[in-house]
Design a protein around this motif. Sequence first.
Motif, PDB file in Angstrom:
ATOM      1  N   GLU A 144      41.859  45.248 -64.811  1.00 49.96           N
ATOM      2  CA  GLU A 144      41.213  46.219 -63.930  1.00 49.96           C
ATOM      3  C   GLU A 144      40.448  45.510 -62.811  1.00 49.96           C
ATOM      4  N   ALA A 145      39.741  44.438 -63.154  1.00 50.90           N
ATOM      5  CA  ALA A 145      38.999  43.682 -62.144  1.00 50.90           C
ATOM      6  C   ALA A 145      39.968  43.077 -61.125  1.00 50.90           C
ATOM      7  N   PHE A 146      41.064  42.522 -61.614  1.00 50.94           N
ATOM      8  CA  PHE A 146      42.077  41.946 -60.720  1.00 50.94           C
ATOM      9  C   PHE A 146      42.658  43.024 -59.809  1.00 50.94           C
ATOM     10  N   ASN A 147      43.031  44.155 -60.380  1.00 56.58           N
ATOM     11  CA  ASN A 147      43.610  45.239 -59.580  1.00 56.58           C
ATOM     12  C   ASN A 147      42.609  45.782 -58.562  1.00 56.58           C
ATOM     13  N   GLY A 148      41.323  45.823 -58.923  1.00 52.22           N
ATOM     14  CA  GLY A 148      40.289  46.250 -57.983  1.00 52.22           C
ATOM     15  C   GLY A 148      40.166  45.279 -56.816  1.00 52.22           C
ATOM     16  N   PHE A 149      40.224  43.990 -57.132  1.00 53.72           N
ATOM     17  CA  PHE A 149      40.176  42.948 -56.096  1.00 53.72           C
ATOM     18  C   PHE A 149      41.367  43.096 -55.150  1.00 53.72           C
ATOM     19  N   VAL A 150      42.550  43.279 -55.709  1.00 56.79           N
ATOM     20  CA  VAL A 150      43.759  43.431 -54.889  1.00 56.79           C
ATOM     21  C   VAL A 150      43.680  44.697 -54.035  1.00 56.79           C
ATOM     22  N   ALA A 151      43.131  45.783 -54.586  1.00 57.55           N
ATOM     23  CA  ALA A 151      42.976  47.021 -53.807  1.00 57.55           C
ATOM     24  C   ALA A 151      42.070  46.776 -52.596  1.00 57.55           C
ATOM     25  N   CYS A 152      40.997  46.017 -52.791  1.00 60.74           N
ATOM     26  CA  CYS A 152      40.101  45.675 -51.677  1.00 60.74           C
ATOM     27  C   CYS A 152      40.845  44.854 -50.627  1.00 60.74           C
ATOM     28  N   LEU A 153      41.569  43.843 -51.079  1.00 61.06           N
ATOM     29  CA  LEU A 153      42.327  43.004 -50.146  1.00 61.06           C
ATOM     30  C   LEU A 153      43.340  43.825 -49.358  1.00 61.06           C
TER      31      LEU A 153
END
Length: 176
Positions: A144-153
């Motif tokens: 979830e943290a990784f996917n959140g980071f990617v969504a921001c990027l």
Amino acid sequence: MENFEEQLRKDLHQFLLSMKEVDNRMPECPDVEEKWEEIAKAYIPDGIREFQDFPSASLGWMMYIGMAVAKFWDAEWDIYSKIEDLYAYMRDKRGYDAMDEYIREEVLQLQCVDFTVLEKVVGECASRLYNALMHQRFEPGTKEAFNGFVACLHQLYLFGAAMQLKRMGYHMTKMN
């Protein structure tokens, strides 16, 4: 995660609209959008490594990359679209830490006030998304943290491209 990314999109859009950096209608530039996945895959190892100590840079650099890709698209896309790793091409000009300056100086050819104003706008956008990401309270190291980071990027890349397209005179208006 779709809701989170949509919240990011709405927040950035409203903020950048208030700054007159984007139009009400977002641009459609499939060539630039199609480069996202390739650029993200190349960028993520560097971005994650830098995120712990420099979260605003880790996020903000992607906005600069979106701007650079839009500029490349407008200038000589037939050449730039064939570069195997466009992210590495930009990063390796001056290194990861100075990629923002390389893009502002060499790609976007900004000077003085414009150079500094863009730095502040990108910094504010990165801070807004970092705060949104932290408020999600994702456990570090999780999917979830990784996917959140990617969504921001992803949103920073798209809005970087949108800002640059507008700066180059592309305006998205409804056709009658």
